[in-house]
Design an enzyme around this catalytic site. Structure first.
Site, PDB file in Angstrom:
ATOM      1  N   GLU A 151      -3.433   6.901   6.907  1.00 54.93           N
ATOM      2  CA  GLU A 151      -4.182   7.543   5.708  1.00 54.93           C
ATOM      3  C   GLU A 151      -4.297   6.957   4.666  1.00 54.93           C
ATOM      4  O   GLU A 151      -3.960   5.997   4.425  1.00 54.93           O
ATOM      5  CB  GLU A 151      -3.404   9.139   5.658  1.00 54.93           C
ATOM      6  CG  GLU A 151      -2.030   8.854   5.101  1.00 54.93           C
ATOM      7  CD  GLU A 151      -1.350  10.064   5.136  1.00 54.93           C
ATOM      8  OE1 GLU A 151      -1.736  11.197   5.750  1.00 54.93           O
ATOM      9  OE2 GLU A 151       0.005  10.308   4.552  1.00 54.93           O
ATOM     10  N   ASP A 193       0.941  10.954  -4.359  1.00 52.92           N
ATOM     11  CA  ASP A 193      -0.751  10.846  -4.280  1.00 52.92           C
ATOM     12  C   ASP A 193      -1.250  10.600  -5.467  1.00 52.92           C
ATOM     13  O   ASP A 193      -2.520  11.192  -5.726  1.00 52.92           O
ATOM     14  CB  ASP A 193      -1.107  12.008  -3.448  1.00 52.92           C
ATOM     15  CG  ASP A 193      -0.472  12.460  -2.225  1.00 52.92           C
ATOM     16  OD1 ASP A 193       0.092  11.622  -1.603  1.00 52.92           O
ATOM     17  OD2 ASP A 193      -0.343  13.569  -1.915  1.00 52.92           O
TER      18      ASP A 193
END
Length: 331
Positions: A213, A44
């Site tokens: 997401e 991420d």
């Protein structure tokens, strides 16, 4: 003839020496990127550049930690892991938090020259502020509460916030995922000049097709490209898609080349996703994670590739396997 031959040899030798010396001097815009990009278990990623140095903020695998992974480099080759004072699981816990660790940072330099971070802790979004990429950081809200509480929309997952500053300097916050690996939703709200205040009545659900997401907004020539991840991050189904609109709120239609980053045929790039985009030397790059081990726990590593646009579409990303050059990879 002998004299001419000796002079020719001497000239060639001098030329070779000049070439070798020139090659030994590193051009600051000539940055090498390797595969794997950085050794370590990170995911991420978010990246900023400040005063000639690069800073990457990332989740520490497996499944986050008590703090973020923070990496610093001045040449994009050698990276040193740093530790910042905020966020931590201890400092970012509220009555609406769950047990989830520190995840998915988004860091940006604000209009006021300060740095702002939007990070998921306890499955809710917290906002931090600092004068420098390495801190000291603090909660940007004076009451030390989360920016987006975990129960704001209980049927969805309040994580994966990403900030975007438009050409007119208006700031937008995007976020949202799904529960139990299904039903991902994406939300957006304009932020006020303090980078944290917003009117809840202005929150919009802008979920594009096949969204799960990790939203990331990129604007090119008036087109808003909302990039995002789809699939399950623990498997090879994870991938990067994109949708387009003529404004930050949509409606968004999925692009012709979506998905643009998927598991490669040889599985050397497995489950790529939750990315960020940055530019260097006129070239755009996509910084993302990919799975290295999902047999027991989830371990991922960071990877980087060129990101290219063709008209109002994003070209399919071809993951690199060898040493590439940041300036010349677009050629």
């Amino acid at each position: 003839m002998t004299c001419i031959f000796k002079k020719s040899v001497r000239a060639i030798s001098i030329l070779l020496l000049v070439v070798l010396v020139s090659c030994s001097k590193k051009n600051k815009n000539d940055i090498a990127l390797q595969d794997p990009f950085i050794n370590g278990d990170f995911a991420d990623p978010s990246i900023v550049k400040y005063e000639g140095k690069y800073y990457i903020y990332a989740t520490i695998d497996p499944w986050g930690a008590e703090e973020l992974g923070v990496l610093e480099s001045d040449d994009f080759v050698h990276w040193e892991q740093k530790h910042i004072n905020w966020p931590t699981k201890e400092l970012c816990t509220s009555e609406t938090s769950n047990s989830s660790n520190v995840w998915a940072p988004s860091v940006i330099e604000g209009k006021d020259g300060k740095f702002y971070m939007y990070v998921s802790v306890g499955s809710e979004v917290w906002a931090g502020v600092s004068e420098h990429p390495l801190g000291p950081w603090k909660n940007a809200k004076s009451d030390n509460s989360p920016l987006i509480k975990g129960n704001m929309f209980p049927e969805y997952h309040m994580i994966d916030a990403e900030v975007f500053i438009d050409d007119d300097k208006q700031v937008y916050l995007y976020w949202g995922s799904g529960l139990d690996w299904v039903n991902g939703h994406c939300f957006v709200v304009p932020l006020k000049d303090d980078m944290i205040s917003f009117d809840e009545a202005e929150i919009k659900d802008i979920t594009p097709p096949n969204y799960f997401e990790a939203p990331f907004m990129v604007k090119k020539d008036g087109t808003y490209f909302l990039m995002y991840s789809d699939g399950k991050c623990t498997t090879e189904t994870y991938k990067v898609r994109y949708a387009k609109a003529n404004n930050p709120f949509g409606p968004f239609s999925e692009g012709e080349n979506s998905p643009v980053l998927t598991t490669s045929e040889d599985k050397s790039t497995l489950g790529p996703g939750h990315h960020s985009v940055f530019a260097e030397g006129g070239q755009d790059y996509i910084l993302y994670h990919r799975i290295t081990d999902n047999s027991d726990q989830l371990y991922r590593e960071l990877a980087i590739d060129s990101l290219n646009f063709s008209g109002d579409e994003i070209e399919v990303v071809r993951p690199a396997k060898t040493l590439m050059n940041l300036e010349n990879s677009k050629k």
